[in-house]
Write a protein that holds these residues in place. Structure first.
Motif, PDB file in Angstrom:
ATOM      1  N   UNK A 253       0.829  -1.215   0.000  1.00 55.46           N
ATOM      2  CA  UNK A 253       0.000   0.000   0.000  1.00 55.46           C
ATOM      3  C   UNK A 253       0.860   1.260   0.000  1.00 55.46           C
ATOM      4  N   UNK A 254       2.051   1.148  -0.572  1.00 57.25           N
ATOM      5  CA  UNK A 254       2.989   2.264  -0.631  1.00 57.25           C
ATOM      6  C   UNK A 254       3.113   2.748  -2.073  1.00 57.25           C
ATOM      7  N   UNK A 255       3.126   4.049  -2.237  1.00 57.34           N
ATOM      8  CA  UNK A 255       3.282   4.656  -3.550  1.00 57.34           C
ATOM      9  C   UNK A 255       4.711   4.433  -4.050  1.00 57.34           C
ATOM     10  N   UNK A 256       4.863   4.009  -5.283  1.00 54.17           N
ATOM     11  CA  UNK A 256       6.176   3.792  -5.880  1.00 54.17           C
ATOM     12  C   UNK A 256       6.739   5.127  -6.376  1.00 54.17           C
ATOM     13  N   UNK A 257       8.027   5.334  -6.151  1.00 52.26           N
ATOM     14  CA  UNK A 257       8.714   6.478  -6.735  1.00 52.26           C
ATOM     15  C   UNK A 257       9.436   6.014  -7.996  1.00 52.26           C
ATOM     16  N   UNK A 258       9.211   6.711  -9.085  1.00 52.67           N
ATOM     17  CA  UNK A 258       9.913   6.414 -10.339  1.00 52.67           C
ATOM     18  C   UNK A 258      10.904   7.539 -10.613  1.00 52.67           C
ATOM     19  N   UNK A 259      12.162   7.161 -10.782  1.00 50.76           N
ATOM     20  CA  UNK A 259      13.225   8.131 -11.044  1.00 50.76           C
ATOM     21  C   UNK A 259      13.416   8.281 -12.554  1.00 50.76           C
ATOM     22  N   UNK A 260      13.509   9.525 -13.003  1.00 50.82           N
ATOM     23  CA  UNK A 260      13.691   9.793 -14.428  1.00 50.82           C
ATOM     24  C   UNK A 260      14.760  10.870 -14.586  1.00 50.82           C
ATOM     25  N   UNK A 261      15.983  10.435 -14.929  1.00 55.26           N
ATOM     26  CA  UNK A 261      17.069  11.382 -15.190  1.00 55.26           C
ATOM     27  C   UNK A 261      16.837  12.024 -16.554  1.00 55.26           C
ATOM     28  N   UNK A 262      16.777  13.340 -16.569  1.00 57.45           N
ATOM     29  CA  UNK A 262      16.493  14.061 -17.803  1.00 57.45           C
ATOM     30  C   UNK A 262      17.811  14.404 -18.502  1.00 57.45           C
ATOM     31  N   UNK A 263      17.974  13.886 -19.727  1.00 63.18           N
ATOM     32  CA  UNK A 263      19.216  14.027 -20.485  1.00 63.18           C
ATOM     33  C   UNK A 263      18.925  14.782 -21.780  1.00 63.18           C
ATOM     34  N   UNK A 264      19.728  15.757 -22.048  1.00 65.45           N
ATOM     35  CA  UNK A 264      19.484  16.635 -23.188  1.00 65.45           C
ATOM     36  C   UNK A 264      19.398  15.878 -24.507  1.00 65.45           C
ATOM     37  N   UNK A 265      18.279  16.077 -25.218  1.00 63.63           N
ATOM     38  CA  UNK A 265      18.050  15.534 -26.559  1.00 63.63           C
ATOM     39  C   UNK A 265      18.188  14.016 -26.619  1.00 63.63           C
ATOM     40  N   UNK A 273       7.671  12.650 -23.173  1.00 67.18           N
ATOM     41  CA  UNK A 273       6.904  13.104 -22.007  1.00 67.18           C
ATOM     42  C   UNK A 273       5.511  12.490 -22.022  1.00 67.18           C
ATOM     43  N   UNK A 274       4.885  12.454 -23.191  1.00 67.61           N
ATOM     44  CA  UNK A 274       3.563  11.828 -23.307  1.00 67.61           C
ATOM     45  C   UNK A 274       3.642  10.318 -23.040  1.00 67.61           C
ATOM     46  N   UNK A 275       4.688   9.679 -23.566  1.00 64.50           N
ATOM     47  CA  UNK A 275       4.852   8.238 -23.330  1.00 64.50           C
ATOM     48  C   UNK A 275       5.051   7.942 -21.852  1.00 64.50           C
ATOM     49  N   UNK A 276       5.787   8.809 -21.179  1.00 64.91           N
ATOM     50  CA  UNK A 276       6.003   8.651 -19.735  1.00 64.91           C
ATOM     51  C   UNK A 276       4.683   8.803 -18.982  1.00 64.91           C
ATOM     52  N   UNK A 277       3.889   9.783 -19.379  1.00 61.60           N
ATOM     53  CA  UNK A 277       2.579   9.978 -18.749  1.00 61.60           C
ATOM     54  C   UNK A 277       1.686   8.757 -18.973  1.00 61.60           C
ATOM     55  N   UNK A 278       1.733   8.201 -20.180  1.00 57.16           N
ATOM     56  CA  UNK A 278       0.948   6.986 -20.465  1.00 57.16           C
ATOM     57  C   UNK A 278       1.388   5.831 -19.565  1.00 57.16           C
ATOM     58  N   UNK A 279       2.700   5.702 -19.384  1.00 52.83           N
ATOM     59  CA  UNK A 279       3.249   4.604 -18.599  1.00 52.83           C
ATOM     60  C   UNK A 279       2.787   4.664 -17.149  1.00 52.83           C
ATOM     61  N   UNK A 280       2.677   5.862 -16.601  1.00 52.59           N
ATOM     62  CA  UNK A 280       2.352   6.022 -15.180  1.00 52.59           C
ATOM     63  C   UNK A 280       0.857   6.198 -14.920  1.00 52.59           C
ATOM     64  N   UNK A 281       0.057   6.283 -15.966  1.00 50.62           N
ATOM     65  CA  UNK A 281      -1.376   6.523 -15.804  1.00 50.62           C
ATOM     66  C   UNK A 281      -2.033   5.409 -14.986  1.00 50.62           C
ATOM     67  N   UNK A 282      -2.850   5.809 -14.032  1.00 51.99           N
ATOM     68  CA  UNK A 282      -3.607   4.881 -13.168  1.00 51.99           C
ATOM     69  C   UNK A 282      -2.718   4.027 -12.266  1.00 51.99           C
ATOM     70  N   UNK A 283      -1.491   4.486 -12.038  1.00 48.79           N
ATOM     71  CA  UNK A 283      -0.600   3.767 -11.135  1.00 48.79           C
ATOM     72  C   UNK A 283      -0.407   4.569  -9.850  1.00 48.79           C
ATOM     73  N   UNK A 284      -0.191   3.836  -8.735  1.00 43.80           N
ATOM     74  CA  UNK A 284       0.103   4.474  -7.455  1.00 43.80           C
ATOM     75  C   UNK A 284       1.565   4.906  -7.509  1.00 43.80           C
ATOM     76  N   UNK A 285       1.811   6.153  -7.946  1.00 49.49           N
ATOM     77  CA  UNK A 285       3.183   6.526  -8.306  1.00 49.49           C
ATOM     78  C   UNK A 285       3.473   7.990  -8.043  1.00 49.49           C
ATOM     79  N   UNK A 286       4.733   8.248  -7.704  1.00 46.71           N
ATOM     80  CA  UNK A 286       5.329   9.583  -7.734  1.00 46.71           C
ATOM     81  C   UNK A 286       6.457   9.548  -8.758  1.00 46.71           C
ATOM     82  N   UNK A 287       6.572  10.589  -9.521  1.00 48.48           N
ATOM     83  CA  UNK A 287       7.655  10.691 -10.503  1.00 48.48           C
ATOM     84  C   UNK A 287       8.663  11.715 -10.001  1.00 48.48           C
TER      85      UNK A 287
END
Length: 349
Positions: A253-265, A273-287
């Motif tokens: 019952x714990x929210x998962x943290x997903x780490x996303x290192x942002x790398x230029x280009x 960004x849209x694909x990432x949003x799709x991946x996390x949709x309806x998930x118990x998550x923090x990005x």
């Protein structure tokens, strides 16, 4: 031959001392000296009889390593230490003084063999696993620093060098030990473990019934790019990593943290960004968005402020729950592995 007792639980120490005829309450006194008072010399344990102190000195050692490098950021809020153990293996730990408390980032292995292309920890490969006591030594060296200001360590993040789930037993022993009141008394909910996605061990950890926070290194929203950045993805595909994370969230019952290192280009365009949003949709998550801390050997750059703003605007529009990690310690090479690598390079010159 003497035996190192640093890192033993109270029960383990009682069992260790029992054959020598030591009363069980002596074990409680010893762990309090070790883990609460940061005293690593039997001779200084003044509530033990002198003959007992000598006997302990003859039989046991207390090995906590030596701080061989310590760097403090200009703002005095971040301290990075390089800790060397008896076999000359050196590991990093970072103390971060934040508004919500003091946090430490602890290494679980000496080096790393995961091969992530953006990370300094993997440059010299994996030397060995750390013991429970060696991880505890990192935490208590940090505790000593904040105690000078009458403060304590509030949060522990196992996110330094190494893949914690490939050193499972020692890491779990460390988590359970720092939770004990006779040790650091850290609540399980104040402990975070970061993994690159070792699926069998993620599921095993979920079944331990420990409400620690699981942090999953994501860094790409699709298999092709993630496999380029993180070779582990070739074995544990993204879809299955997400399912294992879902299982962890369901069990704890714990929210998962997903780490996303942002790398230029590389992983910072609008489509990603849209694909990432799709991946996390309806998930118990923090990005957790992390602008990359450049490593000179890796040739990756952080995005411009405008590219980052555009990426985050998509996440906002898609109602993704995210934070941008606040930078701390960039002036002291606080990214995982940087200090150790600089030390190794100097040793080899």
């Amino acid at each position: 031959m003497t035996k190192n007792i640093f890192g033993l639980t109270l029960t383990e120490l009682k069992n260790e001392l029992q054959p020598g005829g030591f009363p069980p309450f002596r074990a409680k006194q010893i762990v309090e000296w070790l883990y609460q008072k940061n005293t690593y010399d039997f001779a200084a344990m003044t509530n033990l009889p002198l003959p007992l102190r000598q006997q302990l000195t003859d039989l046991y050692t207390i090995e906590t390593g030596d701080v061989i490098v310590k760097r403090e950021a200009k703002d005095k809020r971040t301290t990075k230490m390089l800790l060397e153990f008896t076999d000359k293996a050196a590991v990093e730990t970072v103390l971060m003084r934040q508004n919500y408390g003091n946090s430490i980032c602890v290494s679980s292995q000496v080096g790393c063999n995961m091969g992530c292309t953006f990370c300094a920890s993997t440059l010299n490969g994996l030397q060995r696993n750390l013991t429970t006591g060696e991880m505890l030594a990192q935490a208590l060296k940090s505790q000593e620093l904040v105690r000078k200001d009458n403060e304590r360590i509030n949060n522990i993040v196992i996110m330094g060098s190494g893949e914690p789930l490939l050193n499972y037993d020692n890491v779990l022993g460390f988590i359970r030990l720092v939770h004990e009141k006779y040790c650091m008394d850290i609540g399980y909910r104040n402990i975070t473990l970061s993994t690159s996605g070792i699926i069998p061990m993620m599921r095993k950890l979920a079944d331990e019934d420990l409400p620690i926070t699981l942090s999953v290194s994501l860094h790409a929203p699709d298999d092709e790019l993630r496999s380029q950045l993180m070779p582990v993805n070739k074995r544990y595909k993204l879809e299955n990593v997400m399912k294992a994370a879902d299982y962890y969230a369901e069990k704890t019952k714990r929210r998962i943290t997903y780490e996303y290192i942002l790398i230029n280009e590389l992983n910072d365009n609008i489509a990603q960004a849209h694909a990432l949003a799709d991946l996390l949709r309806n998930r118990l998550a923090n990005l957790n968005i992390i602008p990359i801390n450049p490593v000179k050997e890796r040739n990756f750059d952080r995005p411009s402020p405008q590219r980052m703003k555009t990426f985050l605007a998509v996440l906002d529009k898609r109602h993704v729950n995210y934070t941008v990690r606040k930078e701390m310690g960039t002036d002291i090479d606080a990214a995982c592995g940087q200090l150790r690598n600089a030390y190794l390079d100097a040793e080899n010159e």
